[in-house]
Design an enzyme around this catalytic site. Structure first.
Site, short mmCIF file in Angstrom:
data_model
loop_
_atom_site.label_atom_id
_atom_site.label_comp_id
_atom_site.label_asym_id
_atom_site.label_seq_id
_atom_site.Cartn_x
_atom_site.Cartn_y
_atom_site.Cartn_z
N GLU A 164 -5.88 2.27 -0.83
CA GLU A 164 -4.55 2.30 -1.43
C GLU A 164 -3.83 0.96 -1.29
OE1 GLU A 164 -4.01 3.78 2.84
OE2 GLU A 164 -5.54 3.75 1.29
N ASP A 175 0.85 -1.19 0.00
CA ASP A 175 0.00 0.00 0.00
C ASP A 175 0.88 1.24 0.00
OD1 ASP A 175 0.84 0.48 2.58
OD2 ASP A 175 -1.16 0.47 3.46
N ASP A 210 -6.31 10.24 -6.39
CA ASP A 210 -6.77 9.29 -7.40
C ASP A 210 -5.75 9.16 -8.53
OD1 ASP A 210 -9.05 8.83 -5.96
OD2 ASP A 210 -10.34 10.10 -7.19
#
Length: 386
Positions: free
Chosen positions: A301, A258, A275
């Site tokens: 994420e 992540d 994003d």
């Protein structure tokens, strides 16, 4: 992406099958005349045989209605002749051109006894001379069996059927009929109908195949879209649990990563920039993977890589490439230059897990160790390996 290749393969197979079926139907349709030609004669014989049975019934009818002696009764009773001739008219159809009864006199000449012709101007008179055009009548007398004679009249096929009428074991009369060329026309008409039916059936089948194929096409296309994360283009959880969970996932190494401090990116630059980071990150990671590997957005994420290998060394090398690719190349989004890092956890012993959730949980634990080890780390078996 592998699922796209599988989808394309399904489409290609579908197109090939549809093409083969269409070609086969076209070939059969074009060959129908050749295929049916061999049965035309048989059908003609069947129709003639059917009429032969009807004429045998007509001969029995004449014998029973006229009584014995047949010729004398017909000669004596004019009204009886009319009634029998009228009744014989019911045996005539569009195919039966002529239907009559003749006898052979003592001089060896054939003469009419009955004529089913309704037009009185054309109807033969009792004992009128009859001139045979073939030896069919003589054969009927000699063999005491029915005869079927095919001949041409004005270049068109005709069929003459003769049925013996017995009295005391002797042939005293012969029922004769001329079947017109409409027999063949009837056969041809039936074949045209069969061919038309075959064409319609083939067309319906082709349309159903096309419709079914389109349904499959749109189903697969919609289904494949449901497996894709709309933001990043990576696979989503639905794909993970409906496809990978039913596959042999033990043949993979699981890498889970992540984005470090992703919340700070969103808070500082806004969710639109966040994003864009995820989209750019996915593109970079995908370039480092092979077609047989799967990249899945697990949530937010967090991402999972299913690496198609059983070697722990391969998983460590890929995780190192992923980490270095992200940390060494800043993300340029508009006027913003962001330095992004990722933390990575590896489950290199997926086959030990009893299910896919347990395998992912192990990778998630290693990701947790990487976070607490200072982030921008790769952890395996509770230890930092990079």
């Amino acid at each position: 992406m592998k699922i796209t290749k599988q989808f394309d393969l399904v489409l290609k197979i579908g197109i090939a099958i549809l093409t083969l079926l269409t070609v086969a139907m076209i070939y059969l349709y074009l060959q129908v005349d050749k295929v049916l030609e061999s049965t035309r004669q048989e059908m003609t014989e069947m129709i003639v045989s059917r009429y032969k049975m009807e004429f045998e019934n007509a001969a029995l009818f004449v014998k029973e209605m006229a009584g014995t002696p047949l010729i004398e009764n017909l000669e004596t009773h004019k009204q009886l002749r009319r009634e029998i001739q009228k009744a014989l008219g019911y045996f005539k159809t569009a195919e039966v051109e002529n239907l009559f009864v003749v006898t052979k006199d003592e001089q060896g000449k054939y003469r009419y006894l009955l004529d089913a012709e309704k037009d009185l101007d054309k109807q033969a008179m009792f004992m009128q001379r009859f001139e045979p055009i073939s030896d069919t009548w003589e054969k009927t007398l000699k063999t005491k069996k029915y005869q079927i004679h095919k001949h041409l009249k004005n270049g068109v096929l005709w069929v003459t059927v003769t049925i013996p009428i017995f009295e005391n074991g002797r042939v005293v009369a012969i029922l004769g009929s001329d079947l017109s060329a409409s027999i063949r026309s009837d056969v041809e008409r039936r074949f045209i109908q069969i061919k038309s039916i075959m064409f319609v059936v083939a067309l319906i089948i082709a349309l159903l195949l096309i419709f079914g194929y389109l349904q499959i096409f749109y189903y697969f296309r919609g289904r494949s879209k449901s497996f894709i994360d709309p933001l990043t283009g990576a696979y989503n959880r639905m794909f993970l649990y409906e496809v990978l969970a039913n596959a042999n996932y033990s043949e993979y190494q699981i890498i889970m990563y992540d984005v470090d401090f992703f919340k700070k990116v969103n808070d500082t630059y806004g969710h639109e920039v966040g994003d864009e980071v995820l989209k750019m990150l996915t593109k970079r990671i995908r370039k480092l993977l092979r077609e047989e590997d799967y990249l899945i957005r697990f949530g937010g994420e967090e991402f999972i890589v299913f690496l198609h290998t059983k070697r722990q060394k391969d998983a460590i090398e890929v995780a190192e490439r992923l980490k270095k690719s992200i940390e060494t190349s800043p993300f340029v989004i508009g006027k913003n230059i962001l330095k992004i890092t990722i933390s990575v956890g590896i489950n290199a012993n997926v086959s030990a897990a009893t299910n896919i959730d347990e395998a992912i949980e192990t990778a998630d634990e290693q990701l947790y160790f990487a976070k607490h080890a200072g982030r921008n780390r790769v952890c395996l078996n509770g230890s930092v390996v990079l």
